[in-house]
Design an enzyme around this catalytic site. Structure first.
Site, short mmCIF file in Angstrom:
data_model
loop_
_atom_site.label_atom_id
_atom_site.label_comp_id
_atom_site.label_asym_id
_atom_site.label_seq_id
_atom_site.Cartn_x
_atom_site.Cartn_y
_atom_site.Cartn_z
N ASP A 160 0.79 -1.16 -0.05
CA ASP A 160 -0.14 -0.01 -0.01
C ASP A 160 0.77 1.21 -0.09
O ASP A 160 1.64 1.68 1.10
CB ASP A 160 -0.87 -0.33 1.14
CG ASP A 160 -2.09 0.90 1.30
OD1 ASP A 160 -2.01 1.81 0.41
OD2 ASP A 160 -2.88 0.72 2.21
N GLY A 199 -5.03 3.59 -8.00
CA GLY A 199 -5.31 4.20 -9.40
C GLY A 199 -4.11 5.00 -9.74
O GLY A 199 -4.46 5.67 -10.86
N ASP A 220 -10.37 4.40 -1.64
CA ASP A 220 -11.09 3.38 -0.81
C ASP A 220 -12.53 3.23 -0.90
O ASP A 220 -13.25 4.34 -1.10
CB ASP A 220 -10.69 3.53 0.72
CG ASP A 220 -9.08 3.16 0.96
OD1 ASP A 220 -8.40 3.19 0.03
OD2 ASP A 220 -8.74 3.04 2.14
C1 GLA Z 1 -5.41 2.47 2.57
C2 GLA Z 1 -5.91 1.02 1.57
C3 GLA Z 1 -7.04 0.44 2.46
C4 GLA Z 1 -6.60 0.12 3.90
C5 GLA Z 1 -5.64 1.11 4.67
C6 GLA Z 1 -5.10 0.43 5.78
O1 GLA Z 1 -6.45 3.39 2.81
O2 GLA Z 1 -6.31 1.74 0.61
O3 GLA Z 1 -7.56 -0.49 1.69
O4 GLA Z 1 -5.31 -1.00 3.52
O5 GLA Z 1 -4.84 1.96 3.82
O6 GLA Z 1 -4.40 1.55 6.56
#
Ligand code: GLA
Length: 395
Positions: A160, A199, A220
């Site tokens: 991430d 994205g 998200d």
């Molecule tokens: C980001 C990701 C989420 C999740 C959070 C965790 O926002 O896009 O899917 O993994 O971090 O902190």
């Protein structure tokens, strides 16, 4: 005799040559598959802790989720990955090796437990110094982290971007993601590599080339109709980038988390399956209503997602809040979703020629689980508010 003897010897030589060539080829194939593990031939299916538990995840929550998948029919339906998202990380030890925090007393034991149920183990990190929730990231420790995950028996990594934006320029993103891919490949363990970068940098253009098995196409998801439908219906146009081994990821499922109606969750599941999206349930599996389980495990809807052709659906028609999407399937049939994003029930009509179907065709309703008979020219159906009818059409 002599000739036979000679021909036997030359046969032996030829056999030996063949054998050594085969061995060399096996080695090359093995080396190549260590670089690009043959994982995610169809979109990964499983569960992830984030959407329901966020930082309240713990060893007990993950074990309870594995127990549920193994016993409630989800495993038979294809769900296999049990994925711990953010908030598991503790500190690094004096040699720089990442350790879990006190909510995860023994990651290797947790991996063993998940594997003992015939399931696979997923974990989460960031290429930045910190994860999105502020825990320890993999920055500068990519190789050590990949080795540690492999030693725990990890089968899936969600990586991430988060605080990586503080230490890297956006144009470095492909190289940064490739670095962890190479570290994972070097462990020799097949690990699904899930890119999470919302994205950014049109990831669909480069995600597969750096070894990504999936990449997030959006911000998200949230457990409400506006978020889910905005994300899902915006996937049109990305269908050219998905295929076996590499998938567009419109984020994890919210089915069963409580803030959408039944029809809206049916729309969510239908759209994600038509899109060949990874199917990561995001609800509390240990306390799930039968209605939620039924949505998550409908075999005929899941078959669309897991179809070996791996073609992602695209929109073939829209008028106001009404949309029709189609997805070609490996057996030559066509999956079609007739979606009603409007506020009242509506009758929608598919022109069969728009999905390349001529003459008389048979139509099966995949949520109703029944054959609807033969149609030619058009197929019409009532579709509830915020709902969908999904059919499979055979020529
Ligand atoms: C980001 C990701 C989420 C999740 C959070 C965790 O926002 O896009 O899917 O993994 O971090 O902190």
């Amino acid at each position: 005799m002599q000739r036979d003897y000679h021909s036997n010897r030359s046969f032996d030589r030829a056999a030996r040559l063949l054998l050594s060539t085969a061995l060399a080829l096996t080695w090359v194939v093995a080396a190549a598959s260590a670089q690009t593990p043959n994982v995610a031939a169809t979109p990964p299916m499983g569960w992830n802790s984030w959407n329901h538990f966020a930082c309240k995840v713990s060893d007990a929550v993950v074990r309870a989720s594995a127990d549920a998948i193994a016993s409630n029919g989800m495993k038979q339906a294809g769900y296999v990955y049990v994925n711990v998202d953010d908030c598991w990380q503790g500190k690094r030890d004096s040699s720089g090796v990442i350790q879990p925090n006190s909510k995860f007393p023994d990651m290797k034991a947790l991996g063993d437990y998940i594997h003992s149920k015939g399931l696979k183990f997923g974990i989460y990190s960031s290429p930045g110094p910190k994860t999105c929730a502020g825990y320890e990231g993999s920055y500068g420790h990519e190789s050590e982290d990949a080795k540690q995950y492999a030693s725990w028996g990890v089968d899936y990594l969600k990586y991430d971007w988060c605080s990586a934006e503080r230490v890297y320029k956006p144009e470095q993103m492909p190289a940064v993601y490739k670095k962890m891919h190479d570290a994972l490949a070097a462990t020799g363990r097949p690990i699904v590599y899930s890119l999470c970068e919302y994205g950014l940098k049109s990831v669909w253009h480069w995600g597969a080339s750096i070894g990504g098995n999936s990449w997030r196409t959006t911000d998200d998801i949230e457990d409400n109709w506006n978020s889910m439908s905005a994300i899902g219906f915006a996937q049109n146009g990305l269908e050219g980038f998905a295929g076996p081994g590499h998938w567009n990821d419109p984020d994890m499922l919210e089915v069963g988390n409580g803030k959408m109606h039944h029809e809206e969750y049916v729309t969510h599941m239908s759209l994600w399956c038509l899109l060949s999206a990874p199917l990561l349930a995001g609800n509390d599996l240990a306390k799930m209503a039968p209605e939620t389980l039924a949505i998550l495990t409908n075999p005929e809807i899941i078959a669309l997602d897991q179809d070996p052709k791996g073609a992602q659906a695209h929109r073939i028609w829209e008028e106001g809040p009404y949309e029709i999407w189609s997805k070609p399937l490996a057996d030559g049939s066509m999956a079609v979703g007739l979606f009603n994003r409007g506020e009242d029930a509506e009758k929608l009509t598919l022109r069969l020629q728009d999905v390349g179907m001529m003459g008389s065709v048979t139509v099966r309703d995949l949520w109703g689980r029944k054959d609807l008979g033969k149609f030619s020219g058009t197929f019409s159906t009532d579709v509830p508010r915020h709902g969908v009818v999904v059919v499979r059409i055979h020529q």
